[in-house]
Design a protein around this motif. Structure first.
Motif, PDB file in Angstrom:
ATOM      1  N   UNK A 256      14.791 -20.429 -10.170  1.00  0.00           N
ATOM      2  CA  UNK A 256      13.999 -20.193 -11.381  1.00  0.00           C
ATOM      3  C   UNK A 256      14.396 -18.913 -12.122  1.00  0.00           C
ATOM      4  N   UNK A 257      15.457 -18.247 -11.675  1.00  0.00           N
ATOM      5  CA  UNK A 257      15.846 -16.979 -12.299  1.00  0.00           C
ATOM      6  C   UNK A 257      16.619 -17.217 -13.593  1.00  0.00           C
ATOM      7  N   UNK A 258      16.304 -16.400 -14.608  1.00  0.00           N
ATOM      8  CA  UNK A 258      16.978 -16.516 -15.892  1.00  0.00           C
ATOM      9  C   UNK A 258      17.296 -15.157 -16.470  1.00  0.00           C
ATOM     10  N   UNK A 262      18.160 -10.976 -15.037  1.00  0.00           N
ATOM     11  CA  UNK A 262      19.330 -10.160 -15.361  1.00  0.00           C
ATOM     12  C   UNK A 262      18.892  -8.834 -15.976  1.00  0.00           C
ATOM     13  N   UNK A 263      17.928  -8.895 -16.892  1.00  0.00           N
ATOM     14  CA  UNK A 263      17.476  -7.682 -17.562  1.00  0.00           C
ATOM     15  C   UNK A 263      16.865  -6.703 -16.575  1.00  0.00           C
ATOM     16  N   UNK A 264      16.136  -7.230 -15.582  1.00  0.00           N
ATOM     17  CA  UNK A 264      15.547  -6.358 -14.550  1.00  0.00           C
ATOM     18  C   UNK A 264      16.630  -5.577 -13.816  1.00  0.00           C
ATOM     19  N   UNK A 265      17.732  -6.260 -13.518  1.00  0.00           N
ATOM     20  CA  UNK A 265      18.844  -5.584 -12.826  1.00  0.00           C
ATOM     21  C   UNK A 265      19.442  -4.507 -13.720  1.00  0.00           C
ATOM     22  N   UNK A 266      19.678  -4.822 -14.988  1.00  0.00           N
ATOM     23  CA  UNK A 266      20.279  -3.860 -15.911  1.00  0.00           C
ATOM     24  C   UNK A 266      19.361  -2.662 -16.148  1.00  0.00           C
ATOM     25  N   UNK A 284      22.824 -22.028 -10.135  1.00  0.00           N
ATOM     26  CA  UNK A 284      23.095 -22.082 -11.567  1.00  0.00           C
ATOM     27  C   UNK A 284      21.786 -22.305 -12.317  1.00  0.00           C
ATOM     28  N   UNK A 285      21.655 -21.591 -13.455  1.00  0.00           N
ATOM     29  CA  UNK A 285      20.416 -21.713 -14.221  1.00  0.00           C
ATOM     30  C   UNK A 285      20.702 -21.748 -15.705  1.00  0.00           C
TER      31      UNK A 285
END
Length: 401
Positions: A256-258, A262-266, A284-285
């Protein structure tokens, strides 16, 4: 014994001028900038000479702007009358005249060889990168140093163990020390992009490191070595250059990751003006690799490279010894060294794997490689007149790229 004033050398290596890492003009400028820093450092420290242990250029056929920028960068050495001594590395090696020979005509550049070049009380020697196919029969004998030389240093561009380790090493360092007919005080090496050293049979052996980071797993780069020799005693100091920051990120995706994942990691990393090397794994998402690239740039990254490995079978890379130091490329090159490929085939392999400024199209890449193919043609048919017609560089490929 008369005391000789201290002699100081700046050891530079693996500058890879012209390298468009990740297809980026920014990175090409970065490699040139750090080389200029190193040259200016030599002028500021007022060293007696600069030694370069190979891979000055990243390519055997560098572009004219790359060669011109290199010549411009060397001007401070001319101004301060500091000689630049170098050898030819495996990346820039040609079948005919070398670029160092061309620079010699316009700058204070000299190509080292088996005859001693005396700087202060130091005898400098150089052996260009040796092709694996001729290593066992190569001539390593050096001419005797003059009596006034109290220290002898040989410059080479090889992966020797020690200091290199494990599968990445091509040859034992003892092989070199046994085949030269001079007692060496120092063996200054290039090719390994990390600073490593060893003391073998009374000889100090070391790698200067690279002036820029050439791969994500090479962290100890952006370095040069200051050599100080007094009364035959050699000491080394490591000096840092200012380089672009790197941020290596591994983003694992669940079902369910989108984009928000990614923004949380950045948000947890400072990507300002950095090279962002990002690997995507897991499920894959909806978010694409292009979207991840855009998000990284929006977060301030100057250069972004994304490896999208989602949906692929995991490989246990911990079992690959080469990954511990030189990366997967080192393992590939070690395997290739054991095969009887031509030098041009090996050079093309390096350019293709490193995305060395090649066109994105197949026909364009073939055109980019044409000069190297013509060099190979001339070498293969030394005294045979080459045909007038152009080489057919059309390439047909099947399947998806």
């Amino acid at each position: 014994m008369v005391n000789v004033p201290e002699t100081r050398l700046l050891h530079i290596s693996d500058t890879h001028l012209g390298k468009r890492q990740y297809g980026s003009d920014v990175r090409r400028d970065d490699f040139a900038d750090t080389f200029e820093q190193a040259i200016n450092l030599a002028a500021e420290r007022d060293v007696d000479a600069v030694i370069h242990t190979g891979d000055l250029f990243d390519d055997p056929v560098p572009s004219l702007p790359t060669v011109m920028r290199c010549a411009d960068a060397l001007e401070p050495l001319e101004k301060h009358e500091i000689p630049f001594y170098g050898i030819v590395g495996n990346h820039e090696r040609k079948n005919d005249d070398q670029w160092l020979d061309l620079l010699r005509r316009t700058n204070a550049v000299t190509r080292l060889d088996r005859a001693p070049t005396v700087v202060g009380d130091i005898a400098l020697y150089g052996i260009d990168a040796v092709r694996p196919s001729v290593w066992d029969t190569a001539d390593f004998e050096l001419e005797s140093a003059p009596e006034e030389a109290q220290c002898s240093i040989l410059c080479m561009h090889e992966l020797l163990e020690p200091p290199a380790e494990g599968i990445i090493a091509d040859h034992p360092v003892e092989d070199v020390l046994e085949r030269v007919n001079v007692d060496l005080d120092g063996l200054a090496l290039g090719d390994l992009h990390q600073p490593k050293s060893a003391h073998v049979d009374g000889t100090d052996v070391w790698y200067a490191s690279a002036t820029e980071r050439c791969a994500k797993d090479q962290e100890e780069t952006g370095l040069v070595q200051l050599l100080e020799i007094e009364d035959g005693d050699l000491t080394r100091r490591q000096l840092e250059l200012e380089t672009r920051p790197w941020s290596v990120l591994h983003i694992a995706f669940g079902e369910d990751d989108g984009a928000s994942h990614v923004q949380d990691v950045f948000d947890r990393r400072d990507l300002t003006d950095a090279v962002a090397k990002i690997e995507l794994t897991g499920e894959r998402g909806a978010v694409t690799a292009n979207e991840v690239t855009r998000m990284a740039r929006d977060a301030g990254a100057a250069v972004v490279s994304v490896d999208d490995n989602r949906g692929r079978v995991d490989i246990d890379v911990d079992s690959i010894e080469a990954m511990s130091l030189q990366g997967l490329d080192g393992a590939i090159e070690e395997r290739l060294a054991g095969e009887d490929f031509s030098e041009i085939a090996l050079d093309i392999d390096v350019r293709v794997r490193e995305d060395d400024g090649l066109s994105d199209s197949v026909s364009g890449a073939a055109n980019d490689l044409e000069p190297a193919l013509r060099d190979a043609q001339r070498a293969a048919f030394d005294d045979v007149e080459a045909p007038d017609e152009d080489i057919d560089t059309t390439v047909t490929m099947g399947g998806d790229e």
